[in-house]
Design an enzyme around this catalytic site. Structure first.
Site, PDB file in Angstrom:
ATOM      1  N   GLY A  54      -5.248  31.097  11.229  1.00 16.51           N
ATOM      2  CA  GLY A  54      -4.926  29.935  12.222  1.00 16.51           C
ATOM      3  C   GLY A  54      -3.836  28.934  11.672  1.00 16.51           C
ATOM      4  O   GLY A  54      -3.421  29.044  10.428  1.00 16.51           O
ATOM      5  N   CYS A  81      -5.814  35.080   5.793  1.00 14.16           N
ATOM      6  CA  CYS A  81      -4.730  34.179   5.519  1.00 14.16           C
ATOM      7  C   CYS A  81      -5.673  32.584   5.747  1.00 14.16           C
ATOM      8  O   CYS A  81      -6.254  32.407   4.645  1.00 14.16           O
ATOM      9  CB  CYS A  81      -3.907  34.108   6.807  1.00 14.16           C
ATOM     10  SG  CYS A  81      -2.320  33.280   6.828  1.00 14.16           S
ATOM     11  N   TYR A  82      -5.542  31.794   6.894  1.00 13.36           N
ATOM     12  CA  TYR A  82      -6.441  30.669   6.570  1.00 13.36           C
ATOM     13  C   TYR A  82      -7.934  30.767   6.265  1.00 13.36           C
ATOM     14  O   TYR A  82      -8.641  30.316   5.723  1.00 13.36           O
ATOM     15  CB  TYR A  82      -6.275  30.112   8.255  1.00 13.36           C
ATOM     16  CG  TYR A  82      -6.952  28.630   8.300  1.00 13.36           C
ATOM     17  CD1 TYR A  82      -6.340  27.431   7.939  1.00 13.36           C
ATOM     18  CD2 TYR A  82      -8.463  28.681   8.818  1.00 13.36           C
ATOM     19  CE1 TYR A  82      -7.354  26.098   7.754  1.00 13.36           C
ATOM     20  CE2 TYR A  82      -9.155  27.644   8.931  1.00 13.36           C
ATOM     21  CZ  TYR A  82      -8.392  26.284   8.344  1.00 13.36           C
ATOM     22  OH  TYR A  82      -9.361  25.254   8.389  1.00 13.36           O
ATOM     23  N   HIS A 168      -1.716  39.477   6.823  1.00  9.12           N
ATOM     24  CA  HIS A 168      -2.157  39.796   8.221  1.00  9.12           C
ATOM     25  C   HIS A 168      -2.315  41.402   8.243  1.00  9.12           C
ATOM     26  O   HIS A 168      -1.656  42.128   8.598  1.00  9.12           O
ATOM     27  CB  HIS A 168      -1.529  39.292   9.378  1.00  9.12           C
ATOM     28  CG  HIS A 168      -1.507  37.958   9.498  1.00  9.12           C
ATOM     29  ND1 HIS A 168      -2.663  37.304  10.101  1.00  9.12           N
ATOM     30  CD2 HIS A 168      -0.914  36.920   8.760  1.00  9.12           C
ATOM     31  CE1 HIS A 168      -2.264  36.010   9.935  1.00  9.12           C
ATOM     32  NE2 HIS A 168      -1.391  35.731   9.230  1.00  9.12           N
ATOM     33  N   GLU A 170      -3.877  42.857  10.620  1.00  6.35           N
ATOM     34  CA  GLU A 170      -4.115  43.369  12.126  1.00  6.35           C
ATOM     35  C   GLU A 170      -2.860  43.570  12.534  1.00  6.35           C
ATOM     36  O   GLU A 170      -2.862  44.120  13.656  1.00  6.35           O
ATOM     37  CB  GLU A 170      -4.884  42.251  12.702  1.00  6.35           C
ATOM     38  CG  GLU A 170      -4.256  40.670  12.792  1.00  6.35           C
ATOM     39  CD  GLU A 170      -4.514  40.049  11.756  1.00  6.35           C
ATOM     40  OE1 GLU A 170      -4.686  40.433  10.657  1.00  6.35           O
ATOM     41  OE2 GLU A 170      -4.120  38.719  11.906  1.00  6.35           O
ATOM     42  N   SER A 222      -7.785  46.050  44.537  1.00  3.65           N
ATOM     43  CA  SER A 222      -6.221  45.500  44.692  1.00  3.65           C
ATOM     44  C   SER A 222      -5.113  46.523  44.319  1.00  3.65           C
ATOM     45  O   SER A 222      -4.082  46.375  44.616  1.00  3.65           O
ATOM     46  CB  SER A 222      -5.935  44.260  43.806  1.00  3.65           C
ATOM     47  OG  SER A 222      -5.832  44.870  42.425  1.00  3.65           O
ATOM     48  N   GLY A 223      -5.700  47.779  43.983  1.00  4.12           N
ATOM     49  CA  GLY A 223      -4.704  48.718  43.743  1.00  4.12           C
ATOM     50  C   GLY A 223      -4.358  48.723  42.056  1.00  4.12           C
ATOM     51  O   GLY A 223      -3.419  49.472  41.575  1.00  4.12           O
ATOM     52  N   GLY A 224      -4.749  47.463  41.435  1.00  2.00           N
ATOM     53  CA  GLY A 224      -4.363  47.445  40.017  1.00  2.00           C
ATOM     54  C   GLY A 224      -5.523  48.170  39.011  1.00  2.00           C
ATOM     55  O   GLY A 224      -6.431  48.622  39.802  1.00  2.00           O
ATOM     56  N   VAL A 225      -5.160  48.042  37.686  1.00  8.53           N
ATOM     57  CA  VAL A 225      -6.023  48.888  37.089  1.00  8.53           C
ATOM     58  C   VAL A 225      -7.396  48.245  37.073  1.00  8.53           C
ATOM     59  O   VAL A 225      -8.344  49.189  37.118  1.00  8.53           O
ATOM     60  CB  VAL A 225      -5.502  48.837  35.613  1.00  8.53           C
ATOM     61  CG1 VAL A 225      -6.488  49.685  34.757  1.00  8.53           C
ATOM     62  CG2 VAL A 225      -4.067  49.626  35.512  1.00  8.53           C
ATOM     63  N   ASP A 226      -7.849  47.191  36.746  1.00  6.41           N
ATOM     64  CA  ASP A 226      -8.890  46.532  36.384  1.00  6.41           C
ATOM     65  C   ASP A 226      -9.886  46.971  37.893  1.00  6.41           C
ATOM     66  O   ASP A 226     -10.895  47.417  37.650  1.00  6.41           O
ATOM     67  CB  ASP A 226      -8.911  45.054  36.218  1.00  6.41           C
ATOM     68  CG  ASP A 226      -7.841  44.712  35.123  1.00  6.41           C
ATOM     69  OD1 ASP A 226      -7.484  45.820  34.516  1.00  6.41           O
ATOM     70  OD2 ASP A 226      -7.433  43.614  35.018  1.00  6.41           O
ATOM     71  N   SER A 227      -9.475  46.466  38.941  1.00 10.69           N
ATOM     72  CA  SER A 227     -10.414  46.517  39.977  1.00 10.69           C
ATOM     73  C   SER A 227     -10.588  47.909  40.408  1.00 10.69           C
ATOM     74  O   SER A 227     -11.885  48.367  40.857  1.00 10.69           O
ATOM     75  CB  SER A 227      -9.977  45.744  41.440  1.00 10.69           C
ATOM     76  OG  SER A 227      -8.566  46.565  41.769  1.00 10.69           O
ATOM     77  N   LYS A 368      -7.992  45.214  27.786  1.00  7.81           N
ATOM     78  CA  LYS A 368      -7.380  46.105  28.546  1.00  7.81           C
ATOM     79  C   LYS A 368      -7.029  47.571  28.260  1.00  7.81           C
ATOM     80  O   LYS A 368      -7.144  48.462  29.142  1.00  7.81           O
ATOM     81  CB  LYS A 368      -5.924  45.426  28.779  1.00  7.81           C
ATOM     82  CG  LYS A 368      -5.045  46.052  30.139  1.00  7.81           C
ATOM     83  CD  LYS A 368      -5.390  45.262  31.251  1.00  7.81           C
ATOM     84  CE  LYS A 368      -4.758  45.900  32.532  1.00  7.81           C
ATOM     85  NZ  LYS A 368      -4.788  45.170  33.655  1.00  7.81           N
TER      86      LYS A 368
END
Ligand code: XMP
Length: 512
Positions: A54, A81-82, A168, A170, A222-227, A368
């Site tokens: 942080g 870290c923090y 870090h 990650e 919508s044609g996007g990945v999520d929907s 995602k």
């Protein structure tokens, strides 16, 4: 219920990254506010707790803290870290401001290779980003790694199973970071590898079947990945009880509606209702130039059109949405702190209550990259899963000024050339978004012997990890030259092309 690792978020830009890394290792992980009480956390029965980094300093008044009773929660704790500095002061150690902060790559010498550095060798490259460091370790701790500037670059208490690292693990700049996290999760906390996407599909399908019963579900595709993944997942659970509605708002790119129709008719058949609402959107947008007004009008028109169509579907009780885990974390942190709306993003928020539907958000635990894997496992075609983000208000926010049929035509043709040339360049996957923007200025040019007075197209081609920050792509001159000459020669109404060389921040990716 699967085993869960809790990441307490102390405001790190990397908290989501920590959670993603842990999930990539096959362990389910959730990000929680740092002020969660021990009782609340205990109820969630975490297998381990990670404290994120942080921006604050434990040496300053009012720095973020955590419930001290969490230190006795009885599962391994890992402070980054923090998070490490906080552990040090809470347990009676001392932190001091470094003479010079350490930022960027550093080498650490491993002193004890039995804990988190198990089987990782004597020295490691890591990524540091801190000003403070632990001067006196709390009782029971010893240093497990050091650097020249920082004698306790990592500390551990193997009895209480509390660990801290100053760097870090990650980020990708710590090449063995994943192994360090892996040592903590598997070697120390004894986690299993039970978070996998096929298991997610299995449990989610069972859960969806149970809650949906015989009702119908509608979803705004919508044609996007999520929907698309939402629709496919629910379709896997309840077949044709899943009814998708695709609204053609007239603001889509060249051939896009046909492509989507073809995918969901031929490659991955779903019950999709395509609504042609081009005229409705264009007449609502006539004469509107302010970007936020455009968004508002598009949002409202969408709701109106969608509602009309949804009400035609009998027996619909649920509305499914592609909310993802970052949306949940972001809306949670927006409640906890000041947040300013830079652009109001067009989505269907508020729609289910308005229509009297119950909300289904089967992806709300996922990142995602996990959604893409699920899409792949469900058999959605690659061309769909590879699609780049495209704003809900579509080309309306890429036409600076008035959105007309003529302007849309010009922009579509220019945009297609950008897409073709980026594909040919072969770096499509590395680029976050590449598109054309139509500017409301006219400039003078000459074509043959004729003077022209026509529009300007700006090219916007950026790399980004998450859309929050972005950089313009240093495309080779030949590619830029090719795009420019093709657009000027092939697109009627354009006689000048410019390249946008602004990064985000301070600019944004879209021009409006
Ligand atoms: P900006 O322009 O804010 O864009 O840097 C960040 C990402 O968000 C997309 N974007 C939108 N997406 N509705 C959306 O669904 C919107 O109104 C909208 N505005 C921007 C943009 O394409 C980029 O990926």
């Amino acid at each position: 219920m699967d085993e869960m690792v809790a990441v307490l978020d102390f405001g790190s830009q990397y908290a989501q990254l920590i959670a993603r890394r842990i999930r990539e290792l096959g362990v389910y992980c959730e990000i929680l506010g740092h002020n969660i009480s021990k009782d609340e956390l205990y109820k969630m029965a975490p297998a381990a707790v990670v404290l994120s980094g942080g921006p604050a300093s434990v040496l300053e008044q009012g720095h973020p803290v955590m419930d001290p009773r969490i230190l006795d929660i009885g599962v391994p704790i890992f402070g980054i870290c923090y998070g490490m500095q906080l552990l040090a002061v809470m347990l009676g150690g001392e932190v001091e401001k470094g003479r010079s902060g350490e930022y960027g790559p550093a080498g650490i010498d491993v002193i004890n290779s039995k804990g988190i550095f198990h089987k990782l060798g004597d020295s490691l490259d890591v990524w540091m980003s801190h000003g403070d460091h632990v001067k006196v370790m709390p009782e029971g701790f010893h240093a497990s790694a050091s650097t020249y500037n920082c004698p306790a670059a990592a500390m551990e208490d193997n009895v209480r199973k509390i660990y801290g690292v100053q760097f870090h693990p990650e980020v990708v700049h710590t090449p063995k970071g994943k192994e360090i996290l892996s040592n903590f999760l598997f070697h120390i906390a004894g986690c299993g590898h039970d978070w996998t996407m096929d298991r997610f599909i299995e449990t989610s399908v069972a859960h969806l079947r149970k809650s949906i019963g015989n009702s119908n579900v509608i979803c705004a595709l919508s044609g996007g990945v999520d929907s698309s993944v939402v629709a496919a997942l629910i379709n896997r659970a309840v077949g044709s009880q899943m009814k998708a509605i695709f609204v053609d708002n007239g603001l889509l790119r060249n051939n896009e509606v046909d492509e989507i129709e073809s995918i969901f008719t031929n490659d991955y058949p779903l019950d999709v209702h395509i609504v042609d609402a081009k005229e409705e959107f264009l007449s609502a947008l006539a004469g509107v130039v302010d970007p936020e007004r455009k968004r508002k009008i598009i949002g409202e028109t969408f709701i109106r059109v969608f509602r009309e169509e949804a009400l035609k579907i009998k027996g619909a009780r649920f509305l499914a949405q592609g909310t993802l885990y970052p949306d949940i974390i972001e809306s949670r942190s927006a409640h906890g702190g000041p947040s300013s709306t830079i652009k109001s993003h067009h989505n269907v928020g508020g729609l289910p209550e308005y229509l009297g539907f119950e909300l289904l958000e089967p992806l709300k635990e996922l990142f995602k990259d996990e959604v893409r894997i699920i899409g792949r496992e469900l058999g959605l075609p690659k061309k769909l899963l590879e699609r780049k983000p495209f704003p809900g208000p579509g080309l309306a926010v890429r036409i600076i000024g008035d959105v007309t049929e003529g302007n849309l035509e010009v922009l579509r043709n220019a945009d297609l050339i950008v897409k073709e040339e980026i594909r040919k360049y072969g770096k499509y996957d590395d680029i976050w978004q590449s598109f054309a923007v139509l500017l409301p200025v006219k400039s003078v040019g000459v074509m043959g012997d004729e003077r022209t007075y026509a529009n300007v197209i700006a090219l916007r081609i950026v790399t980004s990890l998450d859309g929050m920050t972005a950089d313009w792509v240093k495309l080779p001159y030949e590619i830029l030259g090719k795009m420019s000459s093709r657009i000027i020669n092939e697109v009627k109404g354009v006689n000048r092309v410019v390249y946008d060389i602004s990064s985000k921040p301070p600019s944004t990716i879209e021009w409006e």
